[in-house]
Design an enzyme around this catalytic site. Structure first.
Site, short mmCIF file in Angstrom:
data_model
loop_
_atom_site.label_atom_id
_atom_site.label_comp_id
_atom_site.label_asym_id
_atom_site.label_seq_id
_atom_site.Cartn_x
_atom_site.Cartn_y
_atom_site.Cartn_z
N GLY A 1 15.46 85.34 52.42
CA GLY A 1 16.34 84.68 51.45
C GLY A 1 17.26 83.73 52.20
O GLY A 1 17.40 83.82 53.41
N GLN B 1 25.44 79.45 53.14
CA GLN B 1 25.00 79.56 54.53
C GLN B 1 24.71 78.20 55.16
O GLN B 1 24.61 78.08 56.38
CB GLN B 1 23.76 80.45 54.64
CG GLN B 1 24.05 81.92 54.32
CD GLN B 1 22.84 82.79 54.53
OE1 GLN B 1 22.00 82.90 53.64
NE2 GLN B 1 22.72 83.38 55.70
N CYS C 1 21.12 88.97 59.16
CA CYS C 1 21.59 87.78 58.47
C CYS C 1 21.53 86.57 59.40
O CYS C 1 21.91 86.66 60.57
CB CYS C 1 23.04 88.01 58.01
SG CYS C 1 23.70 86.67 56.99
N LEU C 2 21.06 85.44 58.87
CA LEU C 2 20.95 84.23 59.69
C LEU C 2 22.34 83.73 60.11
O LEU C 2 22.47 82.99 61.07
CB LEU C 2 20.23 83.11 58.92
CG LEU C 2 18.74 83.32 58.68
CD1 LEU C 2 18.17 82.15 57.90
CD2 LEU C 2 17.98 83.51 59.97
N HIS D 1 21.82 91.14 48.74
CA HIS D 1 22.29 90.52 49.99
C HIS D 1 22.69 89.05 49.73
O HIS D 1 23.74 88.60 50.17
CB HIS D 1 21.19 90.60 51.06
CG HIS D 1 21.52 89.94 52.37
ND1 HIS D 1 21.67 90.64 53.54
CD2 HIS D 1 21.67 88.63 52.68
CE1 HIS D 1 21.95 89.79 54.53
NE2 HIS D 1 21.95 88.56 54.04
N GLU D 2 21.84 88.35 48.96
CA GLU D 2 22.11 86.93 48.68
C GLU D 2 23.28 86.77 47.72
O GLU D 2 24.14 85.90 47.92
CB GLU D 2 20.87 86.24 48.10
CG GLU D 2 19.62 86.28 48.96
CD GLU D 2 19.88 85.91 50.41
OE1 GLU D 2 19.22 86.51 51.28
OE2 GLU D 2 20.76 85.07 50.69
N HIS E 1 26.48 86.87 49.41
CA HIS E 1 26.87 85.62 50.08
C HIS E 1 27.65 84.71 49.14
O HIS E 1 28.59 84.03 49.56
CB HIS E 1 25.64 84.86 50.60
CG HIS E 1 25.16 85.31 51.95
ND1 HIS E 1 25.97 85.37 53.06
CD2 HIS E 1 23.93 85.70 52.36
CE1 HIS E 1 25.25 85.80 54.11
NE2 HIS E 1 24.02 86.01 53.71
#
Ligand SMILES: O=CN(O)CCNC(=O)c1cccc(Cl)c1Cl
Ligand code: NI
Length: 183
Positions: A60, A65, A110-111, A153-154, A157
């Site tokens: 995702g 981000q 996480c990126l 998770h998204e 964000h």
């Protein structure tokens, strides 16, 4: 296309902001952003493309981000029964959820986090979500397993929440009552 150096890392204030609702019809920029988010997650899972462009894999990617605090993210999860889950969610919300919780036994990554953070991240096991697509059509989905975990998770964000905010710092592998792990 989105590359790793477009992705902001922890410490950048945008990651702790509440992203703003998107208004329809989408501007050309927002349409472009939506498709680039999905393109990133698809490319990042293609070994050749990921290698060529130095992409870290993700299932995702959320707009904040890439320093765009807008309520949109993309998910791309290849599933065994080849019913791939691949979509952009705009102004997403969870409309109902199970009491039962789950967690990824391998933990989450996480990126925007360039380090391993160990521990169980409690998530709702099953969720019913509503969101809009890029054309402004509202859709509803019932998710469980990895899709449910990734969606949460998204969505975090978009609310300035990082996955490790949910990990019990004192007992990262503390048993989560009534939760069955997603292996
Ligand atoms: O926000 C999206 N990312 O940071 C992309 C990189 N992380 C992942 O793909 C990832 C890895 C493990 C568990 C979950 Cl739930 C996710 Cl989402
Ligand atoms: Ni993330």
């Amino acid at each position: 296309m989105i590359l790793m150096n477009d992705i902001i890392r922890e410490g950048h204030p945008t990651l702790r902001e509440r992203s703003a609702e998107v208004t329809f019809p989408l501007s050309e920029q927002d349409k472009q952003l939506a498709s680039e988010l999905l393109e990133y997650v698809i490319h990042s899972q293609d070994d050749a493309i990921a290698e060529k462009y130095g992409l870290r894999a993700g299932i995702g990617l959320a707009a904040p981000q890439v320093n765009q605090p807008k309520r949109m993210f993309a998910l791309h999860i290849e599933q065994e029964n080849d019913k791939d889950l691949s979509f952009v969610a705009i102004n997403p919300r969870i409309v109902s959820h199970s009491v039962e919780q789950t967690y990824l036994s391998t933990g989450e990554g996480c990126l925007s986090v360039d380090r391993e953070v160990e521990g169980f991240v409690p998530r709702y096991a099953r969720i019913t979500i509503k969101a809009f697509d890029a054309e402004g059509n509202e859709f509803k989905k019932r998710l469980k397993g990895l899709p449910a975990i990734a969606f949460q998770h998204e969505l975090d964000h978009l609310n300035g929440i990082m996955f490790y905010d949910h990990i019990d710092a004192k007992e990262p592998y503390k048993d989560i009552p009534g939760a069955s792990p997603f292996e």
